[in-house]
Motif scaffolding. Structure first.
Motif, PDB file in Angstrom:
ATOM      1  N   VAL A 186      -3.295  26.587  63.798  1.00  0.00           N
ATOM      2  CA  VAL A 186      -2.759  27.718  62.950  1.00  0.00           C
ATOM      3  C   VAL A 186      -3.589  27.826  61.600  1.00  0.00           C
ATOM      4  O   VAL A 186      -3.773  29.022  60.903  1.00  0.00           O
ATOM      5  CB  VAL A 186      -1.144  27.625  62.763  1.00  0.00           C
ATOM      6  N   GLY A 190      -5.217  31.538  60.974  1.00  0.00           N
ATOM      7  CA  GLY A 190      -4.489  32.616  60.077  1.00  0.00           C
ATOM      8  C   GLY A 190      -5.394  33.258  59.342  1.00  0.00           C
ATOM      9  O   GLY A 190      -6.631  32.706  58.883  1.00  0.00           O
ATOM     10  N   LEU A 196      -0.433  36.219  64.608  1.00  0.00           N
ATOM     11  CA  LEU A 196      -0.527  34.816  64.920  1.00  0.00           C
ATOM     12  C   LEU A 196       1.074  34.193  64.808  1.00  0.00           C
ATOM     13  O   LEU A 196       1.601  34.247  63.993  1.00  0.00           O
ATOM     14  CB  LEU A 196      -1.214  33.773  63.958  1.00  0.00           C
ATOM     15  N   VAL A 302       0.884  29.891  56.809  1.00  0.00           N
ATOM     16  CA  VAL A 302       2.051  30.435  57.522  1.00  0.00           C
ATOM     17  C   VAL A 302       2.890  31.309  56.482  1.00  0.00           C
ATOM     18  O   VAL A 302       3.722  31.975  57.011  1.00  0.00           O
ATOM     19  CB  VAL A 302       3.048  29.198  58.029  1.00  0.00           C
ATOM     20  N   VAL A 307       1.416  35.979  59.893  1.00  0.00           N
ATOM     21  CA  VAL A 307       1.696  34.803  60.488  1.00  0.00           C
ATOM     22  C   VAL A 307       3.075  34.634  60.758  1.00  0.00           C
ATOM     23  O   VAL A 307       4.007  34.894  59.863  1.00  0.00           O
ATOM     24  CB  VAL A 307       1.095  33.552  59.867  1.00  0.00           C
TER      25      VAL A 307
END
Length: 492
Positions: A186, A190, A196, A302, A307
Motif C-alpha cells: 500500500v 499509493g 487503491l 492511507v 486510498v
C-alpha cells in the motif's frame, strides 16, 4: 583432536541460513559439502518476494553477515532487490556455485545404516553423513479461503509470486491482507494506482521508523572504514530496541511492553487526522500480539484521497472485483493477495524418515518443533538452522542463524572428531524442552488474544518464548547431557 574432513554434508536450502552453513563448513575445511536448492538461484525469501515496496524492517547493516559487511546499502532499511543482490554477491565471493545444485527440490530424506539418503524431485540422489536443513519458514504461499477466487476477470497474484511486468499505474488495485507485506504494498502503490483499496481483516499496530537514504559520501566512508558499519550494526539504540522488544514479548505487563504500546498508540493518535479512519485502523488486541509492523509512511499514504481502507470482511470475489459482507462491490483491475505463508511447513512436503522408520510428519502432527530449534530425537545428524520454535520478531534473523551455527558447530565436532557417529537430542530432553517452552509461550504477548502466523493449530505460539539474552546464552554452549551420542559398533 583431529577432525575427519571427508564427512559428507548436505545443506538443504540456499537462502540466508543455507549460504551461511555452506560458507562455514568450507571455511572449516570440510571437503564434501553439497548445497541443494529447489529454485534456480540463491536468496530464499528475498528471491521469492519481489513485490513493489519490499524492504527489510531490520537495519540493513544489522541484516548482514558479520563476516561480509556491505558498504553499498542505499538506505537504513534495505530494499528487497538489494538484499537479493547481496546474497548473490556473497555466493559468488565464496564460490558457492561450485557446490550448489539448483532446481533440486528435496523429495525425501531417509536415514538408514548410519547414512542419510536424499532424493530430489528432479531425480538427483546423494548420501550424507550430516544434513543441515536450512529451508526457512516463509516459502510456501498461503492462498486465502475466499469464494470465487478463480472467477476474477482481471489479474490476481500472490505477493510471493509477483510478475514484475504487471501494469500498476492508474489501475484499480485491491490489496488483501495487512501484515508487513500488505502495508509495504500500500505504501508503494499509493499515488500510483488510480484507486487503491486495502482490505483488512483486522488492523495492525504500526511502529514509526525513519528510513534515511545513504548518499555516496556515506557509502564511500563505509568502504574506507568498516568500523562505521559496525557502529550501525551494534548501535546501542538499535540493540536497546531489540532488548525492549524481546523483554516485552515475554513479559506482557512489563515496562518494556508499556513503552512499545505507548509508541504505537501515539503514532496512531497523532498520525491519522480523520477520527473515522483512525478507528478503522485501531486494533482491538495488544501491540506485538501480531508481528509489529514498521513503516515510515503507511498512515500518510492511507490518508490520500485515492486510498480506501476496507474493513468488515470479504464475502466473495466476482468477475468485476471484491464484494464485501456489507454488499458493496469494489470494482478492481488487479487483486494482490498479501496473505502470507504456511509457516509450519519448514522442510515439508519432503518426506523425512529418521531412525527406525520414524516419520517427521508423525512427529510434527500437532505442531512443528525442535529442541532449541535445532535437533530432534531419532533424527541423528539432522540439524536445523532457523528451525521450528526459534526466535522470531523484529530483529535480525542473520544474527539468530550465526548464533545457531556456533551451537551447531560444537555438535558437529563430536562427530568430526570421532567421539560419536550419531548425535541428536534425547527424547527426555526434547520432552522437557517442549513442556517448558509451551508453558512459557502461553504467557507471552503472542498468546494475548489475536490470530497470527506465530500460532500453532492448538493456539500456542510456535516460537522461542524466552528472552533473546537467554537464547544467546543457550547458543554459546550446548548442554551435551541433553544429547544422545552413539558410537557405531565395529564388526570384525
Amino acid at each position: 583432536m583431529e577432525r575427519n574432513l571427508d564427512l559428507r554434508y548436505v545443506v538443504i536450502g540456499a537462502g540466508m541460513s543455507g549460504i551461511l552453513a555452506a560458507i562455514r563448513l568450507r571455511e572449516a575445511g570440510y571437503r564434501n559439502v553439497t548445497l541443494l536448492e529447489k529454485a534456480q538461484t540463491v536468496g530464499g525469501t528475498w528471491r521469492e518476494n519481489r513485490y513493489p515496496g519490499l524492504n527489510c524492517d531490520v537495519p540493513a547493516h544489522a541484516y548482514t553477515y558479520s563476516f561480509a559487511p556491505n558498504a553499498e546499502w542505499s538506505s537504513y532499511l534495505a530494499p528487497g532487490h538489494e538484499i537479493q543482490d547481496y546474497f548473490e554477491r556473497v555466493t559468488a565471493d565464496y564460490s558457492l556455485r561450485d557446490i550448489a545444485h539448483f532446481g533440486q527440490e528435496v523429495e525425501s530424506c531417509v536415514y538408514a545404516d548410519g547414512v542419510w539418503r536424499i532424493a530430489t524431485k528432479a531425480g538427483m540422489a546423494c548420501e550424507a553423513d550430516i544434513v543441515i536443513t536450512a529451508t526457512g519458514v516463509l516459502h510456501h504461499p498461503r492462498m486465502p479461503d475466499i469464494d470465487g477466487l478463480g472467477d476474477f476477470a482481471g489479474t490476481i497474484a500472490h505477493s510471493a509470486r509477483w510478475d514484475e511486468t504487471t501494469p500498476l499505474d492508474g489501475r484499480r488495485i485491491g490489496v488483501v491482507g495487512n501484515g508487513s507485506t500488505g502495508v509495504q504494498l500500500v505504501s508503494a502503490l499509493g499515488g500510483r494506482a488510480g484507486k487503491l483499496s486495502h482490505f483488512q481483516r483486522s488492523p495492525q499496530w504500526i511502529m514509526p521508523v525513519l528510513n534515511e537514504p545513504y548518499d555516496e559520501e556515506q557509502r564511500d566512508a563505509f568502504r574506507r572504514d568498516p568500523a562505521l558499519i559496525d557502529a550501525i550494526r551494534y548501535d546501542p539504540q538499535y540493540l536497546a530496541n531489540v532488548l525492549r522488544f524481546t523483554e516485552g514479548i515475554i513479559k506482557p505487563d512489563s515496562e518494556e511492553m508499556q513503552i512499545i504500546e505507548a509508541m504505537v498508540l501515539g503514532y496512531l493518535e497523532q498520525g491519522v487526522i480523520d477520527p473515522v479512519l483512525r478507528e478503522k485502523l485501531r486494533p482491538d488486541y495488544r501491540a506485538a500480539c501480531k508481528r509489529l509492523i514498521f513503516s515510515p509512511d503507511y498512515y500518510q499514504v492511507v490518508q490520500q484521497h485515492d486510498v480506501d481502507i476496507v474493513v468488515g470482511g470479504i464475502d466473495r470475489i466476482e468477475p468485476e472485483g471484491i464484494r464485501t459482507r456489507d454488499g458493496v462491490l469494489h470494482e478492481l483491475d488487479l487483486i494482490i493477495l498479501a496473505t502470507g505463508f504456511h509457516s509450519d511447513r519448514f522442510i515439508r512436503p519432503a518426506v523425512v524418515t529418521g531412525r527406525r522408520g520414524v516419520a517427521l510428519d508423525d512427529v510434527w502432527r500437532k505442531h512443528a518443533t525442535a529442541y532449541n530449534a535445532i535437533s530432534l530425537p531419532d533424527f541423528p545428524n539432522f540439524l536445523f538452522l532457523n528451525g521450528p520454535t526459534g526466535p522470531v520478531g523484529n530483529f535480525s534473523l542473520i544474527d539468530v542463524a550465526e548464533r545457531q551455527w556456533g551451537y551447531v558447530e560444537q555438535l558437529l565436532d563430536k562427530v568430526a572428531t570421532g567421539e560419536c557417529d550419531e548425535i541428536s537430542v534425547s527424547a527426555d530432553a526434547m520432552t522437557r524442552y517442549e513442556e517448558a517452552r509451551i508453558a512459557a509461550a502461553k504467557g507471552t504477548i503472542f498468546a494475548s488474544g489475536c490470530s497470527s502466523w506465530y500460532l500453532g493449530k492448538d493456539g500456542v505460539p510456535m516460537t522461542w518464548p524466552w528472552s533473546y539474552g537467554r537464547f544467546a546464552e543457550v547458543m554459546a554452549q550446548p548442554d551435551f547431557d541433553d544429547f544422545e551420542m552413539v558410537k557405531a559398533e565395529v564388526t570384525a
